[in-house]
Each structure stands twice: as structure tokens, then as C-alpha cells.
Design an enzyme around this catalytic site. Structure first.
Site, PDB file in Angstrom:
ATOM      1  N   LYS A  90      30.506  -4.423   2.755  1.00 31.63           N
ATOM      2  CA  LYS A  90      31.848  -4.332   3.353  1.00 31.63           C
ATOM      3  C   LYS A  90      32.408  -5.714   3.684  1.00 31.63           C
ATOM      4  CE  LYS A  90      32.426   0.188   3.310  1.00 31.63           C
ATOM      5  NZ  LYS A  90      33.433   0.799   2.410  1.00 31.63           N
ATOM      6  N   SER A 135      34.964  -2.019   6.547  1.00 27.16           N
ATOM      7  CA  SER A 135      34.405  -1.365   7.739  1.00 27.16           C
ATOM      8  C   SER A 135      34.239  -2.387   8.852  1.00 27.16           C
ATOM      9  CB  SER A 135      33.025  -0.778   7.423  1.00 27.16           C
ATOM     10  OG  SER A 135      32.422  -0.298   8.607  1.00 27.16           O
ATOM     11  N   TYR A 161      25.003  -2.215   3.930  1.00 29.89           N
ATOM     12  CA  TYR A 161      26.394  -1.774   4.079  1.00 29.89           C
ATOM     13  C   TYR A 161      27.269  -2.915   4.619  1.00 29.89           C
ATOM     14  CZ  TYR A 161      30.058   1.550   5.692  1.00 29.89           C
ATOM     15  OH  TYR A 161      31.221   2.248   5.919  1.00 29.89           O
TER      16      TYR A 161
END
Ligand SMILES: NC(=O)c1ccc[n+]([C@@H]2O[C@H](COP(=O)([O-])OP(=O)(O)OC[C@H]3O[C@@H](n4cnc5c(N)ncnc54)[C@H](O)[C@@H]3O)[C@@H](O)[C@H]2O)c1
Length: 232
Positions: free
Chosen positions: A145, A129, A141
Site C-alpha cells: 500500500k 490504506s 500489506y
């Protein structure tokens, strides 16, 4: 016939990846923790396995389904992922662990288990991402990622020359994941995208299909940002 295994294939970006790879002639195995995977697979004439990539049983079920498909896995698209956003000072340990366990741990475990079954000239595409560059509220997150990019580079070395491993890093893309965000946040992000619009799942699917194909046969260990130029 070449088999493509797509995790998180029941909806969103994963479902669009399935549509594009179906059109490219792959036999498909859709993997998802949600029951909706059966309906998605039925629409495409694909195989389906309901499995959680972050558990040993889930990974074993996926490898077994690939072996029983009658086709050699030529492409693994590690797309399954979750968000549990919150400001760092409010983030609880469960939200941190779940995001890292699924996005990073599950992806690595499945890749390690499936790689020995994959054919000569095969490819893995990991969905990272743009958030790996840093987003407020996405500490967990972003770490997961970013870790996936490190894993992509390490796996690209260890699985070569049989299998290439690359990553796509999408920016803000229309899906149920981003629809869950507050309207003002969505608008602010979309207004900051240089190409002037949010990504569509097919934008990401086209990047995945190219990296997975022989046309990208000399590309290994790389990250392709599919984010309309918003690399900040
Ligand atoms: N939408 C975006 O803006 C965006 C941006 C960058 C990266 N991504 C990444 O793209 C991927 C797909 O995102 P999306 O927007 O389509 O999300 P989504 O929530 O619409 O779809 C994700 C799918 O993954 C499945 N899944 C979740 N955990 C799983 C598990 N443990 N095992 C198996 N399946 C599981 C879900 O059931 C769901 O069907 C994710 O990895 C996400 O982090 C999305």
C-alpha cells in the site's frame, strides 16, 4: 456516457463505490476475481468481467471489456486487494509475494494498460490504506500500500495532463476483510479512531467519487486519508 471501471467491485468497499458512482450517472464495469461480480452487476444494470488483475490475461480481459462497453473510460478505481496477515517472523514468502503481486503489481499493470484508452479529463483513484504508515502483522500489506502511493505520484506525472491520478487511504472500514480479524483486535482499533466509529464503505466511496469528479480537477498525485483521523 462516461464509463467507470471498478476493480474488486463484487463486495465491500468496491460494491459501495459502484452504488455511489451509479447514482452519479456513470456507466459501470465491475471487475472481480469472484463469481459474485455477476450478481452485483445484475443488481446495478452494470457490465461485469470476471478477471484477476494480477495476471496478463486478466488485464487483457478488462481492457477488452472496457473497449466493448461502447463508452470511453473516464474513471478507473483500483480497489481490488487482499491481506495475508502474519507476524514478520512467521510470514512465508508466498504470503508476501501474493499481497505485493495483487495489491501493487496488478494495480499498476491494469492502470498502464487502460490509461491509453481513457478519455481527456479522466481520473484514476487507487485504494491504498492507512496501513501504509505501519501495522504489526501487515508487513507485506504495508509495503504494497505504501508502494501504491509511490505509484500514484509517478503515474500522476506521467499520465498528466490527460488523466489525474490520486489515492484514497482508508482506515479501518467495515467489510468482510476486517470481519476476518479477531474481535479484540477489531475493538482495540475502533476504540482508537478519533471520530469514534469504524469507517463504512460509503465513507470511502464518497471520497473516491469526489476525487474522480471534475470538482477535484486541480487535485493530482495526492493521498486522501479517509480514516476518521487515525493517522498513526
Ligand atoms: N476494509 C478496510 O478496513 C480497508 C482499509 C484500508 C484499505 N482497504 C482496501 O480497500 C480495498 C477493498 O477492501 P474491502 O475491505 O472491500 O475488501 P474485500 O475483501 O471485502 O473486497 C475485495 C474484493 O477484491 C476482490 N479481489 C481480490 N483479489 C482480486 C484480484 N486479484 N483481481 C480482481 N479482484 C480481486 C475480491 O474478490 C473482493 O471482491 C482493498 O484494496 C483493501 O486493501 C480496506
Amino acid at each position: 456516457m462516461k464509463l467507470a471501471v471498478i476493480t474488486g467491485g463484487a463486495r465491500g468497499i468496491g460494491r459501495s463505490i459502484a452504488d455511489v458512482l451509479d447514482a452519479e450517472g456513470y456507466k459501470l464495469l465491475l471487475v472481480d476475481v469472484s463469481d459474485a461480480v455477476d450478481g452485483a452487476a445484475a443488481e446495478l444494470g452494470a457490465l461485469a468481467v470476471r478477471a484477476d488483475i494480477s495476471t496478463r490475461e486478466g488485464v487483457n480481459a478488462i481492457v477488452t471489456a472496457a473497449e466493448e462497453s461502447g463508452a470511453e473510460p473516464a474513471l478507473l478505481v483500483n480497489n481490488a486487494g487482499i491481506t495475508r496477515d502474519s507476524l514478520l517472523r512467521k510470514m512465508d514468502e508466498a504470503a508476501f509475494r501474493a499481497v505485493v503481486r495483487i495489491n501493487l503489481g496488478g494495480t499498476i499493470a491494469l492502470t498502464e494498460a487502460l490509461a491509453p484508452k481513457m478519455c481527456e479529463g479522466s481520473a484514476v483513484v487507487n485504494i491504498s490504506s492507512r496501513a501504509q504508515l505501519g501495522n504489526v502483522g501487515q508487513f507485506n500489506y504495508g509495503i504494497a500500500k505504501a508502494g501504491l502511493i509511490g505509484a500514484t505520484r509517478a503515474l500522476a506525472l506521467s499520465l498528466a495532463p490527460r488523466t489525474r491520478v490520486n489515492a484514497v487511504a482508508p482506515g479501518f472500514t467495515e467489510s468482510e476483510m476486517t470481519l476476518a480479524m479477531p474481535e479484540q483486535v477489531r475493538e482495540r482499533i475502533i476504540n482508537s479512531i478519533p471520530v469514534g466509529r469504524a469507517g463504512k464503505p460509503v465513507d470511502i466511496a464518497n471520497a473516491v467519487a469526489w476525487l474522480g469528479s471534475d470538482r477535484a480537477g486541480y487535485i493530482n498525485g495526492q493521498v486522501l486519508y479517509a480514516c476518521g483521523g487515525r493517522t498513526f
